[in-house]
Design a protein around this motif. Structure first.
Motif, PDB file in Angstrom:
ATOM      1  N   CYS A   1      89.987  60.932  10.568  1.00 32.41           N
ATOM      2  CA  CYS A   1      89.389  62.238   9.878  1.00 32.41           C
ATOM      3  C   CYS A   1      90.350  62.372   8.505  1.00 32.41           C
ATOM      4  O   CYS A   1      89.564  62.684   7.345  1.00 32.41           O
ATOM      5  CB  CYS A   1      89.460  63.520  10.636  1.00 32.41           C
ATOM      6  N   LEU A   2      91.385  62.535   8.629  1.00 38.74           N
ATOM      7  CA  LEU A   2      92.395  62.890   7.580  1.00 38.74           C
ATOM      8  C   LEU A   2      92.366  61.563   6.351  1.00 38.74           C
ATOM      9  O   LEU A   2      92.410  61.779   5.207  1.00 38.74           O
ATOM     10  CB  LEU A   2      93.972  62.782   7.964  1.00 38.74           C
ATOM     11  N   ILE A   3      92.009  60.202   6.851  1.00 37.18           N
ATOM     12  CA  ILE A   3      91.784  59.308   5.948  1.00 37.18           C
ATOM     13  C   ILE A   3      90.631  59.386   5.037  1.00 37.18           C
ATOM     14  O   ILE A   3      90.466  59.428   3.842  1.00 37.18           O
ATOM     15  CB  ILE A   3      91.952  57.985   6.557  1.00 37.18           C
ATOM     16  N   CYS A   4      89.330  59.622   5.727  1.00 38.75           N
ATOM     17  CA  CYS A   4      88.022  60.032   5.177  1.00 38.75           C
ATOM     18  C   CYS A   4      88.304  61.249   4.249  1.00 38.75           C
ATOM     19  O   CYS A   4      87.566  61.191   3.002  1.00 38.75           O
ATOM     20  CB  CYS A   4      87.057  60.182   6.025  1.00 38.75           C
ATOM     21  N   GLN A   5      88.942  62.233   4.637  1.00 36.95           N
ATOM     22  CA  GLN A   5      89.282  63.370   3.788  1.00 36.95           C
ATOM     23  C   GLN A   5      89.921  63.074   2.658  1.00 36.95           C
ATOM     24  O   GLN A   5      89.581  63.470   1.410  1.00 36.95           O
ATOM     25  CB  GLN A   5      89.598  64.705   4.571  1.00 36.95           C
TER      26      GLN A   5
ATOM     27  N   LEU B   1      96.373  48.059 -10.103  1.00 34.66           N
ATOM     28  CA  LEU B   1      95.507  47.285  -9.103  1.00 34.66           C
ATOM     29  C   LEU B   1      96.573  46.846  -8.107  1.00 34.66           C
ATOM     30  O   LEU B   1      96.498  46.916  -6.729  1.00 34.66           O
ATOM     31  CB  LEU B   1      94.970  46.154  -9.754  1.00 34.66           C
ATOM     32  N   VAL B   2      97.813  46.496  -8.641  1.00 33.70           N
ATOM     33  CA  VAL B   2      98.893  46.155  -7.562  1.00 33.70           C
ATOM     34  C   VAL B   2      99.253  47.219  -6.549  1.00 33.70           C
ATOM     35  O   VAL B   2      99.496  47.106  -5.569  1.00 33.70           O
ATOM     36  CB  VAL B   2     100.194  45.540  -8.390  1.00 33.70           C
ATOM     37  N   VAL B   3      99.546  48.539  -7.162  1.00 33.75           N
ATOM     38  CA  VAL B   3      99.791  49.534  -6.283  1.00 33.75           C
ATOM     39  C   VAL B   3      98.896  49.681  -5.238  1.00 33.75           C
ATOM     40  O   VAL B   3      99.033  50.295  -4.248  1.00 33.75           O
ATOM     41  CB  VAL B   3     100.203  50.659  -7.343  1.00 33.75           C
ATOM     42  N   ALA B   4      97.475  49.916  -5.749  1.00 36.46           N
ATOM     43  CA  ALA B   4      96.310  49.932  -4.898  1.00 36.46           C
ATOM     44  C   ALA B   4      96.308  49.174  -3.649  1.00 36.46           C
ATOM     45  O   ALA B   4      96.114  49.439  -2.508  1.00 36.46           O
ATOM     46  CB  ALA B   4      95.156  50.326  -5.711  1.00 36.46           C
ATOM     47  N   ILE B   5      96.480  47.955  -4.029  1.00 34.53           N
ATOM     48  CA  ILE B   5      96.620  46.844  -2.888  1.00 34.53           C
ATOM     49  C   ILE B   5      97.757  46.895  -2.077  1.00 34.53           C
ATOM     50  O   ILE B   5      97.599  46.878  -0.715  1.00 34.53           O
ATOM     51  CB  ILE B   5      96.703  45.515  -3.445  1.00 34.53           C
ATOM     52  N   ALA B   6      98.939  47.351  -2.467  1.00 35.42           N
ATOM     53  CA  ALA B   6      99.854  47.872  -1.693  1.00 35.42           C
ATOM     54  C   ALA B   6      99.537  48.988  -0.731  1.00 35.42           C
ATOM     55  O   ALA B   6      99.978  48.693   0.456  1.00 35.42           O
ATOM     56  CB  ALA B   6     101.266  47.874  -2.496  1.00 35.42           C
ATOM     57  N   GLY B   7      99.230  49.809  -1.383  1.00 37.07           N
ATOM     58  CA  GLY B   7      98.809  51.130  -0.458  1.00 37.07           C
ATOM     59  C   GLY B   7      97.787  50.881   0.519  1.00 37.07           C
ATOM     60  O   GLY B   7      97.973  51.267   1.710  1.00 37.07           O
ATOM     61  N   LEU B   8      96.735  50.057   0.280  1.00 32.82           N
ATOM     62  CA  LEU B   8      95.980  49.480   1.192  1.00 32.82           C
ATOM     63  C   LEU B   8      96.434  48.853   2.666  1.00 32.82           C
ATOM     64  O   LEU B   8      96.179  49.154   3.686  1.00 32.82           O
ATOM     65  CB  LEU B   8      94.553  48.892   0.796  1.00 32.82           C
ATOM     66  N   ALA B   9      97.441  48.025   1.953  1.00 29.21           N
ATOM     67  CA  ALA B   9      98.139  46.983   3.132  1.00 29.21           C
ATOM     68  C   ALA B   9      99.178  47.787   4.096  1.00 29.21           C
ATOM     69  O   ALA B   9      98.810  47.881   5.185  1.00 29.21           O
ATOM     70  CB  ALA B   9      98.838  46.110   2.328  1.00 29.21           C
TER      71      ALA B   9
ATOM     72  N   LEU C   1      98.548  51.016   4.531  1.00 31.18           N
ATOM     73  CA  LEU C   1      97.441  51.771   5.266  1.00 31.18           C
ATOM     74  C   LEU C   1      97.008  51.152   6.644  1.00 31.18           C
ATOM     75  O   LEU C   1      96.919  51.849   7.835  1.00 31.18           O
ATOM     76  CB  LEU C   1      96.242  52.412   4.437  1.00 31.18           C
ATOM     77  N   ILE C   2      96.595  49.908   6.383  1.00 30.07           N
ATOM     78  CA  ILE C   2      96.268  49.103   7.421  1.00 30.07           C
ATOM     79  C   ILE C   2      97.436  48.852   8.712  1.00 30.07           C
ATOM     80  O   ILE C   2      97.229  48.778   9.834  1.00 30.07           O
ATOM     81  CB  ILE C   2      95.696  47.579   7.108  1.00 30.07           C
ATOM     82  N   LEU C   3      98.653  48.629   8.013  1.00 28.11           N
ATOM     83  CA  LEU C   3      99.789  48.351   9.023  1.00 28.11           C
ATOM     84  C   LEU C   3     100.058  49.533   9.796  1.00 28.11           C
ATOM     85  O   LEU C   3     100.384  49.390  10.932  1.00 28.11           O
ATOM     86  CB  LEU C   3     100.901  48.088   8.096  1.00 28.11           C
ATOM     87  N   ALA C   4      99.825  50.752   9.356  1.00 31.95           N
ATOM     88  CA  ALA C   4      99.663  52.128  10.166  1.00 31.95           C
ATOM     89  C   ALA C   4      99.061  52.006  11.172  1.00 31.95           C
ATOM     90  O   ALA C   4      99.543  52.832  12.408  1.00 31.95           O
ATOM     91  CB  ALA C   4      99.702  53.461   9.183  1.00 31.95           C
ATOM     92  N   PHE C   5      97.949  51.332  11.402  1.00 25.54           N
ATOM     93  CA  PHE C   5      96.932  51.522  12.534  1.00 25.54           C
ATOM     94  C   PHE C   5      97.179  50.149  13.383  1.00 25.54           C
ATOM     95  O   PHE C   5      96.315  49.801  14.296  1.00 25.54           O
ATOM     96  CB  PHE C   5      95.459  51.666  11.980  1.00 25.54           C
ATOM     97  N   ILE C   6      97.887  49.237  13.125  1.00 24.44           N
ATOM     98  CA  ILE C   6      98.207  48.093  13.918  1.00 24.44           C
ATOM     99  C   ILE C   6      99.384  48.407  14.804  1.00 24.44           C
ATOM    100  O   ILE C   6     100.369  48.461  14.215  1.00 24.44           O
ATOM    101  CB  ILE C   6      98.516  46.799  12.935  1.00 24.44           C
ATOM    102  N   PRO C   7      99.120  48.341  15.980  1.00 21.10           N
ATOM    103  CA  PRO C   7     100.371  48.580  16.905  1.00 21.10           C
ATOM    104  C   PRO C   7     101.484  47.574  16.935  1.00 21.10           C
ATOM    105  O   PRO C   7     101.102  46.293  16.910  1.00 21.10           O
ATOM    106  CB  PRO C   7      99.590  48.397  18.475  1.00 21.10           C
ATOM    107  N   GLY C   8     102.594  47.900  16.704  1.00 24.23           N
ATOM    108  CA  GLY C   8     103.557  47.065  16.589  1.00 24.23           C
ATOM    109  C   GLY C   8     103.811  46.371  15.157  1.00 24.23           C
ATOM    110  O   GLY C   8     104.637  45.554  15.157  1.00 24.23           O
ATOM    111  N   ALA C   9     102.987  46.812  14.333  1.00 24.30           N
ATOM    112  CA  ALA C   9     103.091  46.142  12.971  1.00 24.30           C
ATOM    113  C   ALA C   9     104.015  47.458  12.054  1.00 24.30           C
ATOM    114  O   ALA C   9     104.209  46.868  10.853  1.00 24.30           O
ATOM    115  CB  ALA C   9     101.836  45.828  12.440  1.00 24.30           C
TER     116      ALA C   9
END
Length: 322
Positions: A154-158, A302-310, A312-320
């Protein structure tokens, strides 16, 4: 004889010397063949003390588009019958009406300004609502994994809704300033065509950002409902089974609303096959602008946005996590 305005007529299939005065004496503009339909509907008249007029038309004749320009300056003696200005204007008005009924090209500046100004209102509501809800998540729950995941999603969508809605406000305001410069061609059949052609990057970015922020807001509302009322917190001590049915009902109803809105919105995306095609078009434009612009800000963003998305994905991968 009475002095009359010179009225030379030019188009690509007529000699330059041809003029209205060379028409037969018993024929006028109003008696031209009905097949001579005017395709573009701008005409302008200017009567001054010098006795002149200016008109611009584009007609469809001889199997192709022909530009017909009528201009007069000064006075000269004519050997034909006096030119009937009232009859000429009546013919021009009729031709303009036919053009508007069949194919009309008008100045779409006012409509573009209205679109760019009006879309800021719902975007402001989305930005304000999402921003206020981002800091209203201090409700105590049994810290189950389901509740924590729903709250994080929910926080991500907001946050996504707030960022994209703010982007809509900024881009639409900047586009309005560009409209004031008049450094574009405002003539088109409709405002959509003009914005798509002259403000392509701004138009795509504004529409895409607004639609995605709206979808993000709907998803955030769904997730907030699920974790606020603990509809899926099945491991809670005082959990009642009817909440599970309520949670499933909320998910199904909001999914139906989301799919219905997506189907309708995709049908209005003229120029793209759907929201995904529009997303690809926007990404291509961003990459192109980032590589062609001489400033360092757009490529760096663009580089900063790609790094931010990366991250964000790592935050939800267990152990990553780092």
């Amino acid at each position: 004889m009475v002095d009359q305005p010179a009225t030379p007529t030019y188009h690509k299939d007529m000699p330059a010397a041809a003029s209205l005065s060379e028409l037969p004496e018993n024929e006028s503009l109003s008696e031209l063949p009905q097949d001579d339909k005017y395709q573009h509907g701008y005409s302008r008249f200017n009567d001054s003390t010098r006795g002149g007029f200016v008109g611009g038309l584009a007609s469809r004749q001889y199997g192709g588009d022909i530009a017909l320009g009528i201009a007069g300056r000064g006075r000269r003696r004519s050997s034909v019958a006096p030119f009937d200005m009232m009859e000429f204007r009546a013919s021009m008005d009729a031709s303009k009406a036919n053009a508007q009924a069949e194919y009309c090209v008008l100045d779409q500046t006012a409509a573009a300004e209205s679109f760019l100004a009006s879309i800021r209102v719902p975007a402001s509501f989305l930005a304000a609502a999402s921003f206020s809800e981002m800091f209203d998540n201090d409700v105590e729950h049994n810290n189950s994994s389901i509740q924590l995941n729903l709250q994080a999603a929910c926080l991500i969508c907001q946050g996504l809704t707030f960022v994209l809605a703010t982007n809509v406000i900024i881009l639409s305001s900047s586009s309005l300033v560009r409209v004031l410069t008049a450094d574009f061609d405002p003539f088109a059949e409709n405002p959509y065509e003009m914005l798509f052609r002259e403000f392509h990057f701004e138009f795509v970015s504004i529409r895409w950002s607004f639609l995605v922020s709206l979808y993000g807001f709907l998803v955030a509302v769904t997730l907030k409902t699920l974790y606020q009322f603990e509809l899926f917190n099945i491991y809670a001590d005082n959990y009642e089974r009817y909440r599970l049915e309520l949670g499933i009902a909320v998910v199904l109803l909001m999914s139906a609303l989301y799919m219905q809105l997506s189907a309708y919105v995709n049908s209005t995306l003229i120029g793209w096959n759907g929201i995904m095609d529009m997303t690809i078009d926007m990404l291509k434009m961003l990459l192109k602008r980032g590589s062609e612009r001489k400033t360092w800000r757009e490529p760096t963003s663009l580089v900063v946005a790609i790094a931010g998305l990366a991250f964000l994905i790592l935050a939800f991968i267990p152990g990553a996590q780092i």
